[in-house]
Scaffold this active site. Sequence first.
Site, PDB file in Angstrom:
ATOM      1  CG  ASP A 215      28.322  77.594  25.315  1.00  0.00           C
ATOM      2  OD1 ASP A 215      29.444  77.312  25.770  1.00  0.00           O
ATOM      3  OD2 ASP A 215      27.864  77.091  24.255  1.00  0.00           O
ATOM      4  CB  ALA A 216      30.660  80.667  29.768  1.00  0.00           C
TER       5      ALA A 216
END
Length: 350
Positions: A215-216
């Site tokens: 995820d970011a």
Amino acid sequence: MKKPARRDGTPDRNNKKQRPTRSETGGRTRSETGGRSDRAEAGHRSGRPDAAKGKPGRPDPAAKNKRGKPKSAKPQRAQAQAPKISNAKPARHQYADADRPVGPPQGDGMRLQKVLAQAGVASRRAAEELISQGRVEVDGRIVIEQGLRIDPENAVVRVDGVRVVVQKDLVHLALNKPRGWQSTMSDDLGRPCVGDIVSERVAAGQRLFHVGRLDADTEGLLLLTNDGDLAHRLMHPSFEVSKTYLATVSGALERGVGKKLKEGVELEDGPAKVDTFTLLDINEGKSLVRVTLHEGRKHIVRRLFDAVGHPVIRLVRTDIGAVALGDQRPGTLRVLGRGEVGGLYGAVGL
């Protein structure tokens, strides 16, 4: 009265019944007189037996041509001499067996020692020594003979039990994904993504894709490759490839948290647990832990720590199987080593 001549011009003494002469037949033709040869008759009159026989090369000395000169002998055709038979022993390879291969081994593919050298295992000479020592395996069979040709596109080659990637076009990269970057090859919103880091390789013709996602807000190790079989198995949960994370969580962890995480925590999509748990440091109300798990569900590490009351502040993935991030800087790429790729293949049974 003389007896008539035979074909050779001599009188026929054995024939009791005399044949009529030409004067007696009244000049009848050859067929009418029983087919006697004119040549024999001429020979009888001339007294030249050779002319009646028709033997070439024996002209009558008295015979003359139209100009009154002696006839010359007709040229004779040269007779071919019979071939001489030699008792000499034939050369060693004069009569080679048609079924026996001559020269170097023929066939498709590439020599095994050359394949190993191109894969970076060793030089050709050192590769030959590995083969002779029985340390090289091709398609499950130990190879000890030199010069074996294989198909690099399909053959499975192992050295000391570790698979060697022999296909030239396969690429295996390790990326340290920075925090805030998207795990996609392109982003419609214009946000920074993994595809921006490998854009030059993609423009050069390499078809790369990322193995799994981060995820970011999570940084660390992300694999990029064009090896479809390996990527599929690495992402499939049935192969249970381990992944290691460093997590900075809020609060000071009590002793029972690690045990609880290893025993399993019930989440909304089913139970989950970690394989190993190590508390590394507690400082200023934060705890640094290292966990290893083979789960691949979305946000699994963050959800586990949320379930035990210690939300994650920072999360870094450091290892995937045999591949370690090490001191690689964020945003950089590196090509995986032979041992790392072999370790990944071994982990997924390839």
